[in-house]
Design an enzyme around this catalytic site. Structure first.
Site, PDB file in Angstrom:
ATOM      1  N   GLU A  38       1.002  -0.960  -0.149  1.00  0.00           N
ATOM      2  CA  GLU A  38       0.188  -0.151  -0.381  1.00  0.00           C
ATOM      3  C   GLU A  38       0.508   1.652   0.524  1.00  0.00           C
ATOM      4  O   GLU A  38       0.679   2.463  -0.922  1.00  0.00           O
ATOM      5  CB  GLU A  38      -1.151   0.010   1.349  1.00  0.00           C
ATOM      6  N   ASP A  39       1.996   1.218   0.548  1.00  0.00           N
ATOM      7  CA  ASP A  39       2.348   2.346   0.924  1.00  0.00           C
ATOM      8  C   ASP A  39       4.073   2.408   0.455  1.00  0.00           C
ATOM      9  O   ASP A  39       4.763   4.015   1.054  1.00  0.00           O
ATOM     10  CB  ASP A  39       3.101   2.782   3.029  1.00  0.00           C
TER      11      ASP A  39
ATOM     12  N   ASP B  44      -3.783  -4.653  13.667  1.00  0.00           N
ATOM     13  CA  ASP B  44      -3.294  -3.740  13.073  1.00  0.00           C
ATOM     14  C   ASP B  44      -4.389  -2.812  12.907  1.00  0.00           C
ATOM     15  O   ASP B  44      -4.231  -1.910  14.083  1.00  0.00           O
ATOM     16  CB  ASP B  44      -3.942  -3.850  10.976  1.00  0.00           C
TER      17      ASP B  44
HETATM   18 MN    MN Z   1      -1.209  -0.772   9.527  1.00  0.00          MN
END
Ligand code: MN
Length: 311
Positions: free
Chosen positions: A98-99, A161
């Site tokens: 994602e990042d 998370d």
């Molecule tokens: Mn996370």
């Protein structure tokens, strides 16, 4: 043999931060060493180093190095849920796709299809399910549920998370806090309950309450705090008495007492319109015995000593 990775040379983090990251990683390995899982320390170390360089230089809203978040999530997976190396690696890598510029194929190449599949299913859900990006959210949830049906660890790591994000929610902008808290209460806490991970369900609910109804939360914490020593005293007497009765009957047992978590007290006060002193089941006792026969015998003895309240 692991493929050689190119590590960034410049240190944007201070030596103290680097030391903190190393300490957190050591603590993760230490927690893992105390489990009965086969010890895949090399794989976990590789996942950590890979995630560390992938998120290098990036910070969380709290200002701390980003990698401390995946490290914390991995630690929750080991220490609070008891998961093994596949989940630990997935937790360490959960925000990489994602990042950063790395893809699911990169992860698959380095860590295998299983971990890549779990990490893909953990794509960050941004914005909030009740927010403006609602349809994008629905798409994200669909993706997660689909991945979950193939491997339930997707959901378990996601819960870890979410738990860490809720524990650090104070650093989020105010308007985001409520959407996150709402999502947690409506979606993640019930899912934790369905999986039977009650410690996480309860903590998620209490944290959500803290941000959704801050005033009521503060009042409740104060009310429970005032009664803390009284609760502790009562629980001690109660578990002691139960233990004596069971000893007398020759039933091997383990008695544990706890007080209800805040959110469930809050619900009783709201739903049943009660004051805290009118709630009779704030304290709970759990008796563990070794057979079904002993279980019924223990229940009988307890009902003999205390009159059950119907309903
Ligand atoms: Mn996370």
């Amino acid at each position: 043999m692991w493929p050689i990775l190119i590590y960034m040379q410049q240190s944007i983090f201070t030596p103290e931060e680097e030391a903190l990251i190393q300490r957190e990683f050591d603590a993760l390995l230490d927690a893992y060493a105390h489990t009965s899982h086969s010890q895949k320390v090399e794989l976990i170390t590789h996942a950590f180093r890979f995630a560390h360089q992938a998120h290098y230089g990036v910070r969380r809203l709290s200002g701390e190095p980003y990698i401390l978040h995946p490290l914390a999530v991995a630690r929750i997976c080991v220490s609070e849920i008891g998961l093994g190396s596949t989940s630990i690696c997935s937790a360490l890598l959960h925000d990489v796709i994602e990042d950063t510029d790395y893809t699911a194929e990169d992860i698959a190449g380095l860590f295998g299809d299983k971990i890549a599949q779990i990490v893909s299913g953990l794509t960050k859900i941004s914005g909030g399910v009740f927010g403006e990006q609602a349809s994008e959210q629905a798409e994200n949830f669909r993706k997660m549920f689909l991945a979950m049906s193939k491997d339930i660890r997707v959901l378990i790591v996601k819960l870890a998370d979410r738990l860490h994000n809720m524990r650090t929610l104070e650093y989020m902008p105010t308007e985001k806090r409520k959407t996150k808290a709402m999502e947690t209460l409506e979606i993640y806490a019930p899912l934790a309950g369905r999986l039977g991970i009650f410690s996480i369900k309860f903590e998620l609910e209490d944290l959500a309450l803290k941000y959704l109804h801050p005033l009521e939360y503060k009042k409740l914490v104060a009310a429970v705090d005032r009664r803390k020593s009284e609760y502790a005293r009562n629980l001690k007497v109660l578990t002691g008495t139960i233990s004596d009765i069971l000893d007398e009957a020759g039933i091997q047992h383990d008695v544990k007492g706890r007080s209800k978590h805040l959110y469930s007290i809050y619900r009783k006060m709201i739903v049943q319109q009660k004051q805290i002193d009118e709630i009779f089941d704030i304290l709970a006792v759990r008796i563990l015995v070794s057979s079904v026969k002993d279980c019924y015998a223990a229940l009988g003895l307890v009902h003999n000593r205390w009159k059950p309240i119907p309903g």
